[in-house]
Design a protein around this motif. Sequence first.
Motif, PDB file in Angstrom:
ATOM      1  N   PHE A  61       0.829  -1.208   0.000  1.00 10.15           N
ATOM      2  CA  PHE A  61       0.000   0.000   0.000  1.00 10.15           C
ATOM      3  C   PHE A  61       0.865   1.260   0.000  1.00 10.15           C
ATOM      4  O   PHE A  61       0.667   2.172  -0.796  1.00 10.15           O
ATOM      5  CB  PHE A  61      -0.930  -0.005   1.214  1.00 10.15           C
ATOM      6  CG  PHE A  61      -1.709   1.274   1.379  1.00 10.15           C
ATOM      7  CD1 PHE A  61      -2.772   1.573   0.530  1.00 10.15           C
ATOM      8  CD2 PHE A  61      -1.362   2.185   2.373  1.00 10.15           C
ATOM      9  CE1 PHE A  61      -3.482   2.772   0.673  1.00 10.15           C
ATOM     10  CE2 PHE A  61      -2.059   3.376   2.522  1.00 10.15           C
ATOM     11  CZ  PHE A  61      -3.130   3.657   1.663  1.00 10.15           C
ATOM     12  N   GLN A  62       1.844   1.289   0.904  1.00  6.06           N
ATOM     13  CA  GLN A  62       2.721   2.463   1.003  1.00  6.06           C
ATOM     14  C   GLN A  62       3.507   2.697  -0.289  1.00  6.06           C
ATOM     15  O   GLN A  62       3.738   3.836  -0.685  1.00  6.06           O
ATOM     16  CB  GLN A  62       3.703   2.284   2.160  1.00  6.06           C
ATOM     17  CG  GLN A  62       3.067   2.388   3.531  1.00  6.06           C
ATOM     18  CD  GLN A  62       4.050   2.060   4.633  1.00  6.06           C
ATOM     19  OE1 GLN A  62       4.955   1.251   4.452  1.00  6.06           O
ATOM     20  NE2 GLN A  62       3.870   2.673   5.795  1.00  6.06           N
ATOM     21  N   SER A  63       3.908   1.617  -0.948  1.00  5.87           N
ATOM     22  CA  SER A  63       4.693   1.762  -2.174  1.00  5.87           C
ATOM     23  C   SER A  63       3.898   2.483  -3.257  1.00  5.87           C
ATOM     24  O   SER A  63       4.442   3.278  -4.027  1.00  5.87           O
ATOM     25  CB  SER A  63       5.176   0.400  -2.680  1.00  5.87           C
ATOM     26  OG  SER A  63       4.105  -0.377  -3.153  1.00  5.87           O
ATOM     27  N   LEU A  64       2.594   2.238  -3.308  1.00  6.22           N
ATOM     28  CA  LEU A  64       1.725   2.931  -4.275  1.00  6.22           C
ATOM     29  C   LEU A  64       1.534   4.392  -3.866  1.00  6.22           C
ATOM     30  O   LEU A  64       1.500   5.286  -4.721  1.00  6.22           O
ATOM     31  CB  LEU A  64       0.377   2.216  -4.380  1.00  6.22           C
ATOM     32  CG  LEU A  64       0.406   0.828  -5.039  1.00  6.22           C
ATOM     33  CD1 LEU A  64      -0.938   0.143  -4.897  1.00  6.22           C
ATOM     34  CD2 LEU A  64       0.795   0.943  -6.516  1.00  6.22           C
ATOM     35  N   VAL A  65       1.405   4.616  -2.557  1.00  8.37           N
ATOM     36  CA  VAL A  65       1.272   5.987  -2.047  1.00  8.37           C
ATOM     37  C   VAL A  65       2.502   6.797  -2.441  1.00  8.37           C
ATOM     38  O   VAL A  65       2.400   7.933  -2.920  1.00  8.37           O
ATOM     39  CB  VAL A  65       1.097   5.989  -0.512  1.00  8.37           C
ATOM     40  CG1 VAL A  65       1.231   7.409   0.047  1.00  8.37           C
ATOM     41  CG2 VAL A  65      -0.263   5.407  -0.135  1.00  8.37           C
ATOM     42  N   TYR A  66       3.694   6.203  -2.278  1.00  4.88           N
ATOM     43  CA  TYR A  66       4.937   6.907  -2.594  1.00  4.88           C
ATOM     44  C   TYR A  66       5.127   7.116  -4.099  1.00  4.88           C
ATOM     45  O   TYR A  66       5.829   8.026  -4.508  1.00  4.88           O
ATOM     46  CB  TYR A  66       6.137   6.149  -2.019  1.00  4.88           C
ATOM     47  CG  TYR A  66       6.320   6.339  -0.532  1.00  4.88           C
ATOM     48  CD1 TYR A  66       6.287   7.610   0.036  1.00  4.88           C
ATOM     49  CD2 TYR A  66       6.539   5.249   0.307  1.00  4.88           C
ATOM     50  CE1 TYR A  66       6.455   7.784   1.402  1.00  4.88           C
ATOM     51  CE2 TYR A  66       6.719   5.419   1.678  1.00  4.88           C
ATOM     52  CZ  TYR A  66       6.674   6.691   2.212  1.00  4.88           C
ATOM     53  OH  TYR A  66       6.848   6.874   3.562  1.00  4.88           O
ATOM     54  N   GLN A  67       4.482   6.284  -4.896  1.00  2.00           N
ATOM     55  CA  GLN A  67       4.617   6.497  -6.340  1.00  2.00           C
ATOM     56  C   GLN A  67       3.655   7.563  -6.855  1.00  2.00           C
ATOM     57  O   GLN A  67       4.020   8.355  -7.736  1.00  2.00           O
ATOM     58  CB  GLN A  67       4.393   5.191  -7.115  1.00  2.00           C
ATOM     59  CG  GLN A  67       4.533   5.387  -8.635  1.00  2.00           C
ATOM     60  CD  GLN A  67       4.749   4.100  -9.397  1.00  2.00           C
ATOM     61  OE1 GLN A  67       4.604   3.023  -8.856  1.00  2.00           O
ATOM     62  NE2 GLN A  67       5.104   4.216 -10.670  1.00  2.00           N
ATOM     63  N   TYR A  68       2.444   7.603  -6.281  1.00  2.00           N
ATOM     64  CA  TYR A  68       1.420   8.454  -6.884  1.00  2.00           C
ATOM     65  C   TYR A  68       0.959   9.626  -6.010  1.00  2.00           C
ATOM     66  O   TYR A  68       0.459  10.627  -6.545  1.00  2.00           O
ATOM     67  CB  TYR A  68       0.195   7.611  -7.247  1.00  2.00           C
ATOM     68  CG  TYR A  68       0.511   6.537  -8.263  1.00  2.00           C
ATOM     69  CD1 TYR A  68       0.828   6.870  -9.582  1.00  2.00           C
ATOM     70  CD2 TYR A  68       0.506   5.188  -7.913  1.00  2.00           C
ATOM     71  CE1 TYR A  68       1.119   5.890 -10.526  1.00  2.00           C
ATOM     72  CE2 TYR A  68       0.792   4.195  -8.843  1.00  2.00           C
ATOM     73  CZ  TYR A  68       1.101   4.558 -10.149  1.00  2.00           C
ATOM     74  OH  TYR A  68       1.402   3.592 -11.075  1.00  2.00           O
ATOM     75  N   LEU A  69       1.090   9.513  -4.690  1.00  6.32           N
ATOM     76  CA  LEU A  69       0.480  10.517  -3.826  1.00  6.32           C
ATOM     77  C   LEU A  69       1.456  11.309  -2.963  1.00  6.32           C
ATOM     78  O   LEU A  69       1.186  12.461  -2.629  1.00  6.32           O
ATOM     79  CB  LEU A  69      -0.560   9.847  -2.897  1.00  6.32           C
ATOM     80  CG  LEU A  69      -1.733   9.157  -3.594  1.00  6.32           C
ATOM     81  CD1 LEU A  69      -2.589   8.423  -2.574  1.00  6.32           C
ATOM     82  CD2 LEU A  69      -2.578  10.177  -4.360  1.00  6.32           C
TER      83      LEU A  69
END
Length: 249
Positions: A61-69
Amino acid sequence: MQENFVIHPDYSQMAAKLRDVLHNFSKTGEYVTKGERNIIKTVQLEGRSLNIKKFKTPNAFQSLVYQYLRKSKARRSFEYATKLIDFGIKTPFPVAYLEIFSGGLKESYYVSEHVNYDFDFRELIHNPRFKKRNEILRQFTQFTFKLHENGVNFLDHSPGNTLIMDNGNDNYDFYLIDLNRMRFEEMSFEKRMRNFRRLWLSKTMVKIIAAEYAKLYGKSYEETHALMLKHSRAFQKKINSKKMRRRRR
């Protein structure tokens, strides 16, 4: 696989070599810290000593947050260091950062110049008889005041995150490290005093720092001391309570 590599213009001539070092991080350099969360190594490149911090791989979850948000810790470290230097606040010079993405952030690295410091703030806590301790604390207070005046709320203002260099003649330089948790905002008196809470200050240290800060800010010593002590003791009580609960398990 996608990557984002940013290097400071002053180091552009070594971009290819540094990128290669980062892609071969496990095989190069010497360990400074090998923790569960982050790893720090030092490398020699073109006659310069550099520190490389590899941040822990975030969960899915965090990895997606760091890529997009949200900006990665590596990118924030680089950008915040650049801001601090613009304010005239010392921190190891920001050299570069690398982000590697594959369905989210997989790896991230922050590179900075190595600083040959003499001791860190923890020494002042553990050794009440540390040479020139009171003078160092007063200069540290001036350093923190400069942070606050520039609207820097360093959320990790803790004992291990200030490196100290002794320049002789009772003159000291302070360098901030571990920069990824920081806010740039107007610093009220309440926020300023709360910002000292993680430093684990003794009663004597609070007295020295409060006296110096009160002079710089134009508040009474009594008001400054009371608020600083309140936040410091509340934080220490919270941490000690957590430790007690862990021991009972």
